[in-house]
Design a protein around this motif. Structure first.
Motif, PDB file in Angstrom:
ATOM      1  N   LEU A 143     -41.793 -24.641 -13.870  1.00 31.73           N
ATOM      2  CA  LEU A 143     -40.169 -25.018 -13.825  1.00 31.73           C
ATOM      3  C   LEU A 143     -39.703 -25.172 -15.563  1.00 31.73           C
ATOM      4  O   LEU A 143     -38.412 -24.681 -15.656  1.00 31.73           O
ATOM      5  CB  LEU A 143     -39.922 -26.537 -13.225  1.00 31.73           C
ATOM      6  CG  LEU A 143     -40.369 -26.685 -11.631  1.00 31.73           C
ATOM      7  CD1 LEU A 143     -40.353 -28.184 -11.417  1.00 31.73           C
ATOM      8  CD2 LEU A 143     -39.271 -25.754 -10.929  1.00 31.73           C
ATOM      9  N   MET A 144     -40.453 -25.671 -16.181  1.00 33.69           N
ATOM     10  CA  MET A 144     -39.962 -25.878 -17.857  1.00 33.69           C
ATOM     11  C   MET A 144     -39.808 -24.348 -18.315  1.00 33.69           C
ATOM     12  O   MET A 144     -38.931 -23.948 -19.120  1.00 33.69           O
ATOM     13  CB  MET A 144     -41.056 -26.570 -18.335  1.00 33.69           C
ATOM     14  CG  MET A 144     -40.854 -28.105 -18.340  1.00 33.69           C
ATOM     15  SD  MET A 144     -39.013 -28.578 -18.273  1.00 33.69           S
ATOM     16  CE  MET A 144     -38.630 -28.225 -19.906  1.00 33.69           C
TER      17      MET A 144
ATOM     18  N   VAL B 230     -36.484 -23.032 -17.150  1.00 28.71           N
ATOM     19  CA  VAL B 230     -35.280 -23.843 -18.035  1.00 28.71           C
ATOM     20  C   VAL B 230     -35.389 -23.269 -19.426  1.00 28.71           C
ATOM     21  O   VAL B 230     -34.284 -22.981 -20.049  1.00 28.71           O
ATOM     22  CB  VAL B 230     -35.710 -25.431 -18.158  1.00 28.71           C
ATOM     23  CG1 VAL B 230     -34.778 -25.974 -19.071  1.00 28.71           C
ATOM     24  CG2 VAL B 230     -35.530 -26.022 -16.399  1.00 28.71           C
TER      25      VAL B 230
ATOM     26  N   ARG C  24     -33.429 -20.184 -19.437  1.00 24.73           N
ATOM     27  CA  ARG C  24     -32.214 -20.095 -19.216  1.00 24.73           C
ATOM     28  C   ARG C  24     -31.389 -20.575 -20.707  1.00 24.73           C
ATOM     29  O   ARG C  24     -30.310 -20.270 -20.789  1.00 24.73           O
ATOM     30  CB  ARG C  24     -31.825 -21.307 -18.064  1.00 24.73           C
ATOM     31  CG  ARG C  24     -32.099 -20.826 -16.733  1.00 24.73           C
ATOM     32  CD  ARG C  24     -31.724 -21.774 -15.875  1.00 24.73           C
ATOM     33  NE  ARG C  24     -31.775 -21.332 -14.457  1.00 24.73           N
ATOM     34  CZ  ARG C  24     -30.912 -21.835 -13.377  1.00 24.73           C
ATOM     35  NH1 ARG C  24     -30.246 -22.978 -13.615  1.00 24.73           N
ATOM     36  NH2 ARG C  24     -31.174 -21.378 -12.201  1.00 24.73           N
ATOM     37  N   ARG C  25     -32.306 -21.256 -21.221  1.00 23.19           N
ATOM     38  CA  ARG C  25     -31.780 -21.638 -22.453  1.00 23.19           C
ATOM     39  C   ARG C  25     -31.782 -20.540 -23.628  1.00 23.19           C
ATOM     40  O   ARG C  25     -31.645 -20.554 -24.847  1.00 23.19           O
ATOM     41  CB  ARG C  25     -32.559 -22.853 -23.258  1.00 23.19           C
ATOM     42  CG  ARG C  25     -32.418 -24.231 -22.316  1.00 23.19           C
ATOM     43  CD  ARG C  25     -32.909 -25.183 -23.138  1.00 23.19           C
ATOM     44  NE  ARG C  25     -32.758 -26.497 -22.471  1.00 23.19           N
ATOM     45  CZ  ARG C  25     -32.835 -27.794 -23.060  1.00 23.19           C
ATOM     46  NH1 ARG C  25     -33.465 -27.874 -24.301  1.00 23.19           N
ATOM     47  NH2 ARG C  25     -32.331 -28.978 -22.504  1.00 23.19           N
TER      48      ARG C  25
ATOM     49  N   VAL D 108     -32.050 -32.925 -19.604  1.00 27.11           N
ATOM     50  CA  VAL D 108     -32.817 -31.740 -19.098  1.00 27.11           C
ATOM     51  C   VAL D 108     -33.088 -32.034 -17.416  1.00 27.11           C
ATOM     52  O   VAL D 108     -33.332 -31.209 -16.823  1.00 27.11           O
ATOM     53  CB  VAL D 108     -34.311 -31.720 -19.670  1.00 27.11           C
ATOM     54  CG1 VAL D 108     -35.203 -30.832 -19.307  1.00 27.11           C
ATOM     55  CG2 VAL D 108     -34.041 -31.653 -21.358  1.00 27.11           C
TER      56      VAL D 108
ATOM     57  N   GLU E 252     -30.954 -29.518 -15.357  1.00 21.34           N
ATOM     58  CA  GLU E 252     -31.589 -28.205 -15.687  1.00 21.34           C
ATOM     59  C   GLU E 252     -32.734 -27.840 -14.735  1.00 21.34           C
ATOM     60  O   GLU E 252     -32.901 -27.032 -14.236  1.00 21.34           O
ATOM     61  CB  GLU E 252     -32.061 -27.867 -16.934  1.00 21.34           C
ATOM     62  CG  GLU E 252     -30.818 -28.053 -17.989  1.00 21.34           C
ATOM     63  CD  GLU E 252     -31.035 -27.728 -19.467  1.00 21.34           C
ATOM     64  OE1 GLU E 252     -31.359 -26.542 -19.795  1.00 21.34           O
ATOM     65  OE2 GLU E 252     -31.127 -28.499 -20.308  1.00 21.34           O
ATOM     66  N   VAL E 253     -33.650 -28.932 -14.612  1.00 19.58           N
ATOM     67  CA  VAL E 253     -34.927 -28.822 -13.903  1.00 19.58           C
ATOM     68  C   VAL E 253     -34.519 -28.744 -12.522  1.00 19.58           C
ATOM     69  O   VAL E 253     -35.126 -28.118 -11.533  1.00 19.58           O
ATOM     70  CB  VAL E 253     -35.690 -30.019 -14.188  1.00 19.58           C
ATOM     71  CG1 VAL E 253     -36.964 -29.946 -13.322  1.00 19.58           C
ATOM     72  CG2 VAL E 253     -36.366 -29.598 -15.503  1.00 19.58           C
TER      73      VAL E 253
ATOM     74  N   VAL F 240     -33.132 -25.452 -11.301  1.00 20.81           N
ATOM     75  CA  VAL F 240     -34.268 -24.366 -11.160  1.00 20.81           C
ATOM     76  C   VAL F 240     -34.783 -24.631  -9.981  1.00 20.81           C
ATOM     77  O   VAL F 240     -35.532 -23.945  -8.978  1.00 20.81           O
ATOM     78  CB  VAL F 240     -35.017 -24.266 -12.599  1.00 20.81           C
ATOM     79  CG1 VAL F 240     -36.492 -23.519 -12.037  1.00 20.81           C
ATOM     80  CG2 VAL F 240     -34.375 -23.985 -13.357  1.00 20.81           C
TER      81      VAL F 240
END
Length: 480
Positions: free
Chosen positions: A193-194, A197, A200-201, A336, A339-340, A343
């Protein structure tokens, strides 16, 4: 054993995938055995021959063979070469997995499998608190609201997140409100998942420790990130080197108990990691995989406590209870969390609500604390016995990384690690070498210690003494 003709490297038709040759070769050979292309008893080409045919280093082939011998896919005997082990019938394409208990291996296959295991990262599954877990499950089911039996949200059950916030603050010094916690199906799920993220960043790189798990590096690579290994010394990972990374959006670390080397990150290095994240807007991904098990001094608190706005804390029940539960958690900086969740999706597909509610009750009732205390004593006794036996039987071997966790590092003289792994395979002992955990892009001038990473949580009480005996014999045979 039915004799098979020897194969030659050109006959194997191996397709090496991915950037890491040893991992690609290991996977290709394993699939060839699993699919039946390499029949039980087939003699494989020598490491020199196969390396020449594939155009890769001989050590790469030797390491792949050693890993598959340790896993039981291959056997290695003096005068007989390396062969495919006698195993249960392979699964043919188009067939599902064999049901439990079907296709039991014959006696030869049983002998081919390793008889002893000191694999790191594995808890004592025989000590799982079945009765207490069942009691918590009953209470959780009886108390569950009707909506708990429907499709859950990506955050995870609020009951579990609430008790986790209290527990982590008390036991690990983690600062979190329940709304900052996202439940996941173990560390790998959380890291995946991270990775999404960070993609996406538009992050380009993720810094990692020079020694760790390739599955974690591969997950980040799969997210489109280049993994950049950081140097280390006797005080741990040199986090000041983060300043030299060009586009790192995060650094993945095991600060409380480095895996596999075993040390705790020096306080100055902890501060440097957080300072880098503040300065660049990056994130520190903290893998607190065995933080509850510290033996010789006060626990080392989580790095997250230094700056909850820049550190993503990832923990699981895999070492404290059992990996089969597939329960983990992420404590996220407030910005954050959305964002998580974006996702992860709008519904919970990974973690069952009943397991979450059971763990919540298990923690709230005090059973979790009692279990961890009991296992801490058990693992400490195992560690002490390991150190004492080695001091008597293999006094030249230095044991390190023993202040915490479920494994120790047996430091070996230069040039002897591969000899020890071959001796272990010969003796039917599953164990891993330090080279297995070194990042392939680690700087050439970085120290390359040799040793065995020995997990002491897995063997049963009845097998423990025999396993230590075999380990000592392996060290003697390899000249250590």
């Amino acid at each position: 054993m039915t004799e098979q003709w020897a194969t030659f490297g050109a006959d194997l038709h191996l397709e090496l995938r991915g950037p890491r040759l040893r991992t690609g070769l290991t996977d290709a050979l394993r699939e060839a055995v699993r699919g039946g292309r390499l029949a039980p008893g087939t003699r494989l080409p020598s490491s020199r021959t196969l390396a020449a045919d594939l155009g890769i280093a001989r050590n790469t082939v030797a390491d792949a063979y050693a890993e598959l011998v340790a896993e039981g896919w291959l056997t290695a005997r003096q005068g007989s070469g390396t062969r495919v082990a006698q195993r249960s019938a392979p699964r043919r394409p188009g067939r599902g997995p064999a049901p439990a208990g079907a296709g039991a291996p014959d006696r030869a296959g049983a002998r081919a499998r390793p008889a002893y295991s000191l694999m790191p990262g594995r808890p004592d599954l025989a000590s799982f608190p079945r009765a207490q877990w069942l009691a918590s499950a009953r209470r959780a089911v009886n108390a569950a609201p009707d909506e708990a039996f429907g499709y859950g949200g990506p955050h995870g059950r609020v009951e579990l997140r609430t008790v986790l916030a209290d527990y982590l603050a008390r036991a690990r010094g983690v600062h979190a409100a329940p709304e900052q916690i996202v439940v996941c199906a173990g560390f790998v799920h959380g890291l995946r998942l991270m990775g999404a993220v960070l993609r996406r960043r538009r992050a380009r790189e993720a810094a990692v420790e020079s020694y760790g798990l390739d599955i974690h590096w591969d997950l980040l690579t799969g997210a489109g990130l280049t993994t950049v290994p950081l140097p280390f010394d006797e005080r741990g990972t040199r986090t000041e080197a983060l300043a030299g990374t060009r586009g790192a959006g995060a650094v993945l670390m095991t600060p409380a108990h480095q895996f596999p080397l075993g040390g705790a990150l020096h306080p100055d290095r902890r501060v440097a990691a957080v300072d880098w994240a503040r300065r660049t807007g990056g994130l520190v991904l903290e893998d607190d995989y065995d933080g509850e098990f510290r033996y010789d001094r006060q626990p080392v608190g989580a790095l997250q406590g230094l700056d909850p706005d820049r550190v993503v804390y990832l923990g699981t029940a895999s070492k404290s209870l059992a990996p089969g539960l597939r329960l983990g958690w992420m404590v996220l900086p407030p910005d954050v969390v959305p964002e998580v969740l974006a996702v992860k999706g709008v519904e919970e597909w990974a973690c069952g609500a009943m397991d979450q509610l059971t763990l919540a009750d298990f923690i709230a009732s005090g059973a979790y604390d009692r279990h961890v205390r009991g296992m801490r004593l058990r693992y400490r006794r195992r560690r002490d016995e390991l150190v004492a036996v080695l001091a008597e039987r293999a006094p030249r071997v230095r044991v390190s990384g023993i202040a915490a966790g479920l494994h120790a590092v047996l430091e070996l003289p230069p040039g002897t690690e591969q000899d020890a792994l071959r001796a272990a395979a010969w003796q039917g002992l599953q164990v891993q070498g330090l080279a297995r955990f070194r990042h392939p892009s680690a700087p050439a001038d970085l120290p390359a210690p040799e040793g065995l990473v020995v997990g002491y949580g897995t063997p049963s009480d009845s097998a423990w003494a025999g396993t230590l005996e075999v380990l000592c014999e392996v060290l003697r045979a390899s000249g250590s």
